[in-house]
Design an enzyme around this catalytic site. Sequence first.
Site, PDB file in Angstrom:
ATOM      1  N   TYR A  85     128.567  75.655 -22.973  1.00 28.15           N
ATOM      2  CA  TYR A  85     129.791  76.129 -22.329  1.00 28.15           C
ATOM      3  C   TYR A  85     130.978  75.174 -22.376  1.00 28.15           C
ATOM      4  O   TYR A  85     132.052  75.507 -21.878  1.00 28.15           O
ATOM      5  CB  TYR A  85     129.547  76.584 -20.895  1.00 28.15           C
ATOM      6  CG  TYR A  85     128.965  75.562 -19.946  1.00 28.15           C
ATOM      7  CD1 TYR A  85     129.591  74.346 -19.684  1.00 28.15           C
ATOM      8  CD2 TYR A  85     127.772  75.839 -19.282  1.00 28.15           C
ATOM      9  CE1 TYR A  85     129.060  73.435 -18.800  1.00 28.15           C
ATOM     10  CE2 TYR A  85     127.226  74.930 -18.391  1.00 28.15           C
ATOM     11  CZ  TYR A  85     127.874  73.728 -18.157  1.00 28.15           C
ATOM     12  OH  TYR A  85     127.340  72.830 -17.286  1.00 28.15           O
ATOM     13  N   CYS A 112      93.513  97.619  13.131  1.00 31.24           N
ATOM     14  CA  CYS A 112      92.284  98.370  13.443  1.00 31.24           C
ATOM     15  C   CYS A 112      91.111  97.455  13.773  1.00 31.24           C
ATOM     16  O   CYS A 112      90.016  97.936  14.019  1.00 31.24           O
ATOM     17  CB  CYS A 112      91.920  99.294  12.277  1.00 31.24           C
ATOM     18  SG  CYS A 112      91.279  98.418  10.848  1.00 31.24           S
ATOM     19  N   LYS A 136     132.221  81.091  -6.504  1.00 31.07           N
ATOM     20  CA  LYS A 136     130.793  81.229  -6.187  1.00 31.07           C
ATOM     21  C   LYS A 136     130.496  82.564  -5.498  1.00 31.07           C
ATOM     22  O   LYS A 136     131.310  83.071  -4.728  1.00 31.07           O
ATOM     23  CB  LYS A 136     130.354  80.098  -5.244  1.00 31.07           C
ATOM     24  CG  LYS A 136     130.562  78.704  -5.804  1.00 31.07           C
ATOM     25  CD  LYS A 136     129.581  78.349  -6.897  1.00 31.07           C
ATOM     26  CE  LYS A 136     128.230  77.971  -6.387  1.00 31.07           C
ATOM     27  NZ  LYS A 136     128.091  76.582  -5.999  1.00 31.07           N
ATOM     28  N   CYS A 149      91.717  92.580  11.063  1.00 30.53           N
ATOM     29  CA  CYS A 149      92.962  93.335  10.899  1.00 30.53           C
ATOM     30  C   CYS A 149      93.661  93.469  12.256  1.00 30.53           C
ATOM     31  O   CYS A 149      93.026  93.903  13.227  1.00 30.53           O
ATOM     32  CB  CYS A 149      92.624  94.720  10.324  1.00 30.53           C
ATOM     33  SG  CYS A 149      94.029  95.856  10.342  1.00 30.53           S
ATOM     34  N   CYS A 189      91.841 102.692   9.186  1.00 32.85           N
ATOM     35  CA  CYS A 189      92.931 101.785   9.564  1.00 32.85           C
ATOM     36  C   CYS A 189      94.256 102.566   9.614  1.00 32.85           C
ATOM     37  O   CYS A 189      94.747 103.026   8.581  1.00 32.85           O
ATOM     38  CB  CYS A 189      93.046 100.639   8.566  1.00 32.85           C
ATOM     39  SG  CYS A 189      94.417  99.524   8.988  1.00 32.85           S
ATOM     40  N   ASP A 200     122.617  79.135 -13.199  1.00 33.16           N
ATOM     41  CA  ASP A 200     121.957  78.360 -12.149  1.00 33.16           C
ATOM     42  C   ASP A 200     120.811  77.574 -12.765  1.00 33.16           C
ATOM     43  O   ASP A 200     119.652  77.977 -12.721  1.00 33.16           O
ATOM     44  CB  ASP A 200     121.438  79.346 -11.078  1.00 33.16           C
ATOM     45  CG  ASP A 200     121.301  78.676  -9.747  1.00 33.16           C
ATOM     46  OD1 ASP A 200     121.639  77.487  -9.637  1.00 33.16           O
ATOM     47  OD2 ASP A 200     120.858  79.346  -8.800  1.00 33.16           O
ATOM     48  N   LYS A 202     128.374  81.428 -14.098  1.00 33.91           N
ATOM     49  CA  LYS A 202     127.973  80.066 -13.727  1.00 33.91           C
ATOM     50  C   LYS A 202     126.452  80.069 -13.645  1.00 33.91           C
ATOM     51  O   LYS A 202     125.875  80.602 -12.705  1.00 33.91           O
ATOM     52  CB  LYS A 202     128.606  79.660 -12.397  1.00 33.91           C
ATOM     53  CG  LYS A 202     128.333  78.224 -12.091  1.00 33.91           C
ATOM     54  CD  LYS A 202     129.271  77.664 -11.073  1.00 33.91           C
ATOM     55  CE  LYS A 202     129.100  76.153 -10.966  1.00 33.91           C
ATOM     56  NZ  LYS A 202     127.711  75.724 -10.895  1.00 33.91           N
ATOM     57  N   GLU A 251     133.415  82.963 -17.554  1.00 36.44           N
ATOM     58  CA  GLU A 251     132.006  82.732 -17.911  1.00 36.44           C
ATOM     59  C   GLU A 251     131.122  82.830 -16.684  1.00 36.44           C
ATOM     60  O   GLU A 251     131.570  82.526 -15.581  1.00 36.44           O
ATOM     61  CB  GLU A 251     131.857  81.306 -18.486  1.00 36.44           C
ATOM     62  CG  GLU A 251     132.801  81.031 -19.619  1.00 36.44           C
ATOM     63  CD  GLU A 251     132.947  79.537 -19.927  1.00 36.44           C
ATOM     64  OE1 GLU A 251     132.154  78.739 -19.411  1.00 36.44           O
ATOM     65  OE2 GLU A 251     133.861  79.211 -20.684  1.00 36.44           O
ATOM     66  N   CYS A 307      92.131  94.497   4.500  1.00 36.73           N
ATOM     67  CA  CYS A 307      91.500  95.086   5.667  1.00 36.73           C
ATOM     68  C   CYS A 307      90.384  95.980   5.158  1.00 36.73           C
ATOM     69  O   CYS A 307      90.600  96.810   4.270  1.00 36.73           O
ATOM     70  CB  CYS A 307      92.526  95.911   6.436  1.00 36.73           C
ATOM     71  SG  CYS A 307      91.754  97.035   7.593  1.00 36.73           S
TER      72      CYS A 307
HETATM   73  N1  5U1 Z   1     129.884  78.439 -17.470  1.00 36.64           N
HETATM   74  C1  5U1 Z   1     130.154  77.185 -17.077  1.00 36.64           C
HETATM   75  N2  5U1 Z   1     129.443  76.514 -16.183  1.00 36.64           N
HETATM   76  N3  5U1 Z   1     130.027  75.314 -16.086  1.00 36.64           N
HETATM   77  C2  5U1 Z   1     129.683  74.257 -15.318  1.00 36.64           C
HETATM   78  N4  5U1 Z   1     131.162  76.449 -17.541  1.00 36.64           N
HETATM   79  C3  5U1 Z   1     131.083  75.273 -16.928  1.00 36.64           C
HETATM   80  N5  5U1 Z   1     131.864  74.190 -17.052  1.00 36.64           N
HETATM   81  C4  5U1 Z   1     131.574  73.119 -16.312  1.00 36.64           C
HETATM   82  C5  5U1 Z   1     130.469  73.122 -15.433  1.00 36.64           C
HETATM   83  C6  5U1 Z   1     130.144  71.940 -14.621  1.00 36.64           C
HETATM   84  O1  5U1 Z   1     132.324  72.036 -16.371  1.00 36.64           O
HETATM   85  C7  5U1 Z   1     133.483  72.105 -17.203  1.00 36.64           C
HETATM   86  C8  5U1 Z   1     134.601  71.474 -16.461  1.00 36.64           C
HETATM   87  C9  5U1 Z   1     133.189  71.407 -18.446  1.00 36.64           C
END
Ligand code: 5U1
Length: 787
Positions: A230, A416, A319, A413, A437, A122, A120, A118, A431
Amino acid sequence: MTTPTNAITPAARAVELRTRIEEANYRYHVLDDAQIPDADYDRLMRELEAIEAEHPELAVVDSPTRRVGASPSREFAEVRHELRMLSLANAFSDEEIEDFVRRIEERLDITDPVFSLEPKFDGLAISLRYENGVFVQGATRGDGETGEDVTVNLRTIKAIPLRLRGDDWPAVLEVRGEIYMPRAEFERYNAHAREQGGKVLANPRNGAAGSLRQLDPTITATRPLAFFAYAPGAIAEADLPKTHSALLRKFRDWGFPVSSLVETARGAQGCLDYYRRIGAARDGLPFDIDGVVYKLDDLDAQRELGFVGRTPRWAIAHKFPAQEQSTRVLAIDINIGRTGAATPIARLEPVQVAGVVVTNATLHNADQIARLDVRVGDSVIVRRAGDVIPEVVRVIEDQRPADTVPWQMPSHCPICQSELVREEGQVVWRCSGELICPAQRKESIIHFASRRAMDIDGLGARLIEDLCDLGFVVSIADLYKLGLDDFLEMKRRADARDGTTPETVKAGKVATRWAENLIEAIEHSKQTTLERFLFALGIEHVGESTAKALATWFGRLELIRHLPWPLLKLVPDIGGEVARSIDRFLAQEGNQAAIDALLMRGVRLTDEHDVSPKLRPNLATDQFLASLEIPKLTERRAAQLAAAFEDIERLADVPEHHLITAGLPADTAAALVQWRDDPVHVDLLKRSLRTWNRLRELAGSSREVEQSLPLDGKTVVLTGSLSAMTRDEAGARLEALGAKVAGSVSKKTDFVVAGESAGSKLDKARSLGIEVWDEARLLEYLARNPD
Ligand code: 5U1
C-alpha cells in the site's frame, strides 16, 4: 556425462520451471486468477527441487524452492529503516474527515482534490526491500525508525515476490504493506488446532503477527499468511508515476498483491461515500479491516504537505467503530442447543461493541474456557464482528481479582438435570436428556419453524418459548394441531403471567386476527420441499446443503428415513460423521414417530422424485463394500472382494478360508470375519444389504437421462438488493434452472447478478471480467425460462 544437443539442459529447465512457478504465484496471489491446479504446481516444485538437489551449482537465492531455508534463530536482528515507517492519524467522524480535507485544500489552495481510497487492513505492517529486483530484506515497523529483521519468515509467504517482474523497477525499491491472515484460513487453522488439541489463534490479526514473529521460519511457512502492498518506502532515483494510485498499479505490475478495493475519488464526499460502501461490505470481505485510508493522490502535493511528528498531513485513517471492548464476566451459564450441545455463555456487564450493547458472549466449549482460563469476575476482551455471535477473546490477567476460581463444567443439565456427557474424542458436552429435555425440545421447534426450514411466518422464538412453557406444544408435530382457541388461550395465560392483560374488545379482535394469521401460516407451511423438511428436522450436522444432497440423490422421504449410514455415505458430499449422525437420529423411535405425526397432520413434500440415476455408479459392489468401513478392507481389497464374490450376500457367512482363496491377505480376511461376526455388525450388514439391493432396483428403473436445464453447470453469484424478489428467491429460481448459486466471486463464476448497492463482489466480478446482469436482465431471463 554429456548432454544430448537436442535435449534441454538442467540449467535451462531450472530457469523454465522457476519462470512457470513464479508466473503461477503471480496469477494466484496478485491477479486472483489461479491458472494451474495445485497438483501441477506441486509437480513443478518437486521437479525444480530435484534438479537443484542434483545440481547444487544451479540453486539461486531467489529460487521458489528457497522460501523455507533458514534455520531457527535465537532473536531477530534490528533493522534501521532507511526511510521512517509512518503511522496514520485516526478519525472517527465525518466532521474530522471534512476538516482533514479542508486543511489540505487551504494549505495547497485547491478544491476537491483526488484521493486514493484503500481499506485499512487489520494485520501487521512490514517493509520489503528489493535491490536490483531481488528481495533482500524485510522488516517489521517496530518504532518506525527501527524494526525487526523478519526476512526469512517473509520469504515463506508466497504472496511476496522473491524477484520483481518486468524491468522498469528502480535499483532500490522498498514497498510497504500489511501481512494478514484471510478469515477463512484463520477459521480453518483454528478448526484444525482445536481438533489436534493445539493452541488456537485469538483473531486473524494476532494470527498474522504471531506467525511472523516465529523464530523458526518452518513454523511461519505453515501459517496461511497473505500480503497487500500500500505504500512506497525508500526508492532510488527513478522515473516513477506522479500519483499514488498509479504507483500502486506499478506495484501490481512488479508482482505485488494490491487490494482490488482501492479506488480514487474527489473531496470529502467521495471519501465518505467510500467509507459507507466499504463499511457495508466489510462483513463479507475475505479479510479483516478496521477502517479505510484516504491518501492525497498527487505525490508532489504529498511532499509539499509533509508531516506533523510521525504522521503525514496528506493521509488519514477513518476507523470503523471498535469490534473489541473490555468488560467483566458476571456469570458463566450453560445453554442447551437443539442437539443437546452444552455451550458455556459468559454473562457480561453490558458494553457497547461496534454500536451494539453486548451482554452475552459465547465461550464455545469447556476446552476453550480452560485454554483462556476465563473465570467469573475476570475482566475480558469481547469481540463482535458482523453477524457473528460475540465471543470472549482473552482474559486481562493483570486485572484478575484475588478470589476467582477456575471454572468447571457442571455435571448435569441446568434445564432437565440429566447428566452432561462427552463422547470420546469430542470437545462438546451434551445433555443426555434428549426428548425429555425441554431446552432441546424448544430449540428444535424454533429451528423447525424458522425461515430457512418450514418457514412458518410469525412463529418466532419468543412465541415458541411461550407455547412450550405453557404446555401447548411438546414436539414439532404439535404445531400442526394448534387451533384458534389454543393460541388465544395461550396468549391470555402469557399476558396474565407477564401482568399485561388488555381485556378490551379491540384487543380481543387484534388477538383473533393474530391467531388466524398464525394458523394460516402453519397451514401454508404444510406444503414444502423434501430438502426443507429434512433440514427442519434438526439432525445434527445436517445443514441446508446436506439436506439438499439427500433430497437430490435419494428423492423420497420414505427411502431416506430407512437408510443405514453406509448407504448415506454413497452420496459424494456426505462423510462418515454426518452419515452416522443421520442414522442415529433415524434410529430413535421418537424421531420416526415425529415424522409419522407430521405426515399424518398433513405435511406434504411437493417435489419428491425417483432416485437420481447419478447414484447408479456409486452403487457398484466395491463402493458398497468400502462404505461399510470394515477394518483393513481398503478400496483395492474391496474391489478384489467384489470381483471374487458375485453374490455379495454370501459375505454374511462365507468361511474365512474362502476369503483367503479369493485372494484376500490372511489378516484382511480375519478382520472381515471378526467385523462381520460382531453382533452390532450382523444387523448393520443385513440392513445395508437389503437397502442396497432396493436402491439398485430403484436407481436402475429411474429415468435414464435427467432432463438438461438451461443453466446446468453454470455458477452464479447474487449481490446487492433486488426489488422484485429477495436474493434467496432469485437464487432458488436460478437453481431450479440448473445453476449453482455460490457465495463468492471467483474465476469459476459464470455471471454475477448485481442489484442495488452491490459492493465488493461486483467490483471483483468487474476486475475478473465476469459477465454482470442487472435486475432487469435477470427478470427478462426468468420470464423467458419459466422453471
Ligand atoms: N491501506 C493502507 N493502510 N495503511 C497503513 N495504507 C496505509 N498507509 C499507511 C499505513 C500505516 O501509512 C502510509 C502513511 C504510508
